[in-house]
Design an enzyme around this catalytic site. Structure first.
Site, mmCIF file in Angstrom:
data_model
loop_
_atom_site.group_PDB
_atom_site.id
_atom_site.type_symbol
_atom_site.label_atom_id
_atom_site.label_comp_id
_atom_site.label_asym_id
_atom_site.label_seq_id
_atom_site.Cartn_x
_atom_site.Cartn_y
_atom_site.Cartn_z
ATOM 1 N N HIS A 1 97.957 -58.218 64.835
ATOM 2 C CA HIS A 1 97.312 -57.980 66.122
ATOM 3 C C HIS A 1 97.592 -56.567 66.613
ATOM 4 O O HIS A 1 98.707 -56.074 66.509
ATOM 5 C CB HIS A 1 97.841 -58.963 67.163
ATOM 6 N N CYS B 1 92.684 -54.338 64.599
ATOM 7 C CA CYS B 1 91.377 -54.125 65.198
ATOM 8 C C CYS B 1 91.276 -52.748 65.839
ATOM 9 O O CYS B 1 92.267 -52.101 66.156
ATOM 10 C CB CYS B 1 91.025 -55.225 66.197
ATOM 11 N N ARG C 1 87.562 -51.907 62.460
ATOM 12 C CA ARG C 1 88.919 -52.193 62.018
ATOM 13 C C ARG C 1 89.603 -50.869 61.702
ATOM 14 O O ARG C 1 88.957 -49.908 61.286
ATOM 15 C CB ARG C 1 88.918 -53.050 60.736
#
Lengths: 62, 235
Positions: free
Chosen positions: B134, B203, B212
């Site tokens: 993340h 991301c 990305r």
């Protein structure tokens, strides 16, 4: 809506306040424990993988 | 029903929706971090306990050209889905930056740490050890991803060996469908021919998902765990 709940709580003002507080905490707990974790993958912040890179390459495409 | 009660009910609904939104933001920005820190710590503890109990089967020996195809060593046990098998440290992202690496990249896995793209290589093996994490929420493991620079160390510990990878180039921006970035020889990395590579994905932009961000590294050194931490982690 809130007035209706207040009128239907038993006891005097103090008891009602305490019950109301407990109700609010219960709602917040339910939200954090069940509702938000369910709603969270619908938002795009979890998409950190490149698509279909492997059979298990999930977590994308929302 | 009087106009007054309609207006009052509408106002109460607005207040309720507002409170819900604020609560959700608190959940998202703060509570997911608490949950992830707790989960990651638990996963690392689990790993340490496992490693202390029984040393992981020794890392596969380096391939020797002499060994014939028939004398192939038995394949190591596959990683279990959603379970941790290594820890990762990247000094550039902070001296205390340590996250477990879990098998697969499911949503629930990435909420506990970094996820290993199942089907890609194991740490230290020939091929591409690809890991997703993340950027924001769930502990923000890759918040400072763009700060990675060529030469930065990425240190992976699988219980027997420290694998020190070196970032090859600045993070590369691509589209979510660009699966070739986790190929055994990743496209766009500048690597040529088979090698022992590592790919990190997260991301981009920070709060979005339209693209990305990818960083590649190659294996620089290995060191048995018994010899202590590699020098990159000192200080």
């Amino acid at each position: 809506m809130y007035g209706w709940i207040w009128r239907h709580l038993p006891g005097n003002a103090w008891v009602r306040s305490i019950i109301a507080l407990v109700l609010v905490l219960a709602v917040v707990y339910a939200l954090f424990q069940y509702v938000f974790p369910w709603a969270e993958p619908l938002l795009p912040f979890g998409d950190v993988t490149v698509d279909g890179a492997s059979a298990g390459g999930a977590g994308v495409g929302q | 029903m009087s106009v007054r009660s309609v207006v009052r009910t509408f106002s109460e609904l607005c207040v309720t929706v507002g409170a819900l939104i604020i609560l959700f933001v608190v959940y998202f920005l703060f509570w997911t971090g608490v949950k992830a820190a707790d989960a990651a710590e638990g996963e690392i503890d689990t790993l340490r306990r496992e490693w202390a109990r029984e040393p992981v089967a020794a890392a596969p020996p380096p391939p020797s050209p002499a060994s014939s195809a028939s004398a192939e060593p038995p394949a190591p046990a596959p990683y279990r889905d959603g379970k941790p098998f290594a820890t990762m440290r990247i000094p550039r992202l902070g001296s205390g930056w340590e996250w477990p690496v879990l098998e697969n990249t499911e949503v629930s896995t990435l909420q506990k740490g970094l996820g290993h793209y199942s089907g890609t290589a194991r740490p230290g093996d020939t091929g591409n050890f690809a890991v997703a994490g993340h950027r924001r929420t769930y502990g923000d493991p890759f918040k400072d991803f763009p700060k990675l620079r060529p030469g930065d160390a990425v240190v992976v510990n699988d219980g027997t060996t420290w694998f020190t990878y070196r970032i090859a180039k600045r993070p590369h921006r691509t589209v979510p469908t660009d699966t070739a970035v986790v190929a055994p020889v990743p496209r766009g990395s500048g690597f040529e021919g088979a090698g022992r590579y590592l790919t990190l994905t997260t991301c981009e932009p920070e709060w979005g998902s339209s693209h990305r961000l990818v960083a590649w590294a190659h294996l620089d050194a290995t060191r048995p765990v018994s010899e202590g931490e590699p020098p990159e982690l000192a200080g």
